[in-house]
Write a protein that holds these residues in place. Structure first.
Motif, PDB file in Angstrom:
ATOM      1  N   GLY A 143      13.171 -50.951  19.863  1.00 55.10           N
ATOM      2  CA  GLY A 143      11.831 -51.855  20.814  1.00 55.10           C
ATOM      3  C   GLY A 143      10.890 -51.994  19.112  1.00 55.10           C
ATOM      4  N   GLY A 189       4.769 -58.815  24.363  1.00 60.92           N
ATOM      5  CA  GLY A 189       6.684 -58.765  24.266  1.00 60.92           C
ATOM      6  C   GLY A 189       6.860 -59.782  24.817  1.00 60.92           C
ATOM      7  N   ARG A 200      10.312 -56.914  16.335  1.00 61.91           N
ATOM      8  CA  ARG A 200      11.238 -56.918  17.359  1.00 61.91           C
ATOM      9  C   ARG A 200      12.339 -56.929  16.292  1.00 61.91           C
ATOM     10  N   ASP A 221      15.651 -56.146  16.811  1.00 61.17           N
ATOM     11  CA  ASP A 221      16.954 -55.639  17.844  1.00 61.17           C
ATOM     12  C   ASP A 221      18.106 -56.949  16.175  1.00 61.17           C
TER      13      ASP A 221
END
Length: 231
Positions: A99, A125, A175, A177
């Motif tokens: 996250g 988000g 973020r 990711d």
């Protein structure tokens, strides 16, 4: 509002501090008797950040010893090889968890609202991959040179090309990711910002308080003067 994990970037060499960092890492330089690192950790505690991870490289053993009595702080040890901001954040992800995460550069002094709390309240988000705290270039202390970003009416950022615009203050929510897609061991978070800017998902939040960069002896003196102004 859930607590955000926080990465504190404390691995740099601090060469602009000259003799002040000849025998100690920059995060342990005191400002009016309190180290830059402790000031950053106090902000983290006040904003209920958890977990908190501090990376170390230059004279990293001193930082590890300094934090030995501080509960809830984990070390990302880069003493073997410094990884820059992107590589350093990726290396710390097993401790930070999945996250979005907050990151904070401890080499600055704030006077005003807690920057981490402001970011947490403003984070959306569903439309943001990054939210950076900024201040108009003409209003910052301890830093010269061109601006970093320009903001549109909705707060989206693009890169600045001159001194007109806003300066990044070293605090953000990001973020993580896409960090795994980076193949290099050492890289800057600018790589992620550029991608997020291109996709229209990088935003900035202007900071209304005072901020001073502590990157040089002159900046240190200006930061102490700023704090004295506020009592």
């Amino acid at each position: 509002m859930r607590p955000f994990p926080l990465m504190l970037f404390a691995a740099g060499f601090g060469t602009r501090m000259r003799e002040l960092t000849a025998t100690r890492p920059k995060p342990l330089v005191p400002v009016l008797g309190e180290t830059l690192l402790d000031r950053a950790l106090n902000l983290a505690e006040d904003a209920a950040c958890a977990p908190v991870v501090v990376n170390v490289h230059y004279l990293g053993g001193q930082i590890i010893d300094h934090l030995a009595g501080r509960p809830g702080v984990q070390i990302s040890d880069e003493r073997a090889a410094i990884l820059d901001t992107g590589g350093g954040l990726r290396a710390a992800l097993p401790m930070l968890g999945p996250g979005p995460v907050m990151t904070l550069n401890p080499d600055a002094v704030w006077r005003g609202p807690n920057p981490l709390s402001l970011l947490a309240k403003a984070w959306e988000g569903d439309r943001m991959d990054a939210l950076l705290l900024v201040k108009d270039r003409a209003q910052v202390r301890g830093r010269s040179g061109k601006a970093d970003f320009r903001l549109d009416a909705e707060g989206r950022i693009t890169r600045a090309v001159d001194e007109t615009g806003s300066l990044y203050l070293g605090a953000q929510i990001l973020r993580t990711d896409t960090l795994s897609a980076m193949t290099e061991p050492v890289f800057s978070l600018n790589r992620l910002w550029n991608r997020m800017i291109a996709e229209g998902r990088a935003y900035a939040l202007p900071y209304a308080g005072d901020w001073c960069d502590v990157g040089s002896p002159e900046g240190l003196a200006e930061a102490e003067a700023m704090l004295r102004e506020g009592g």
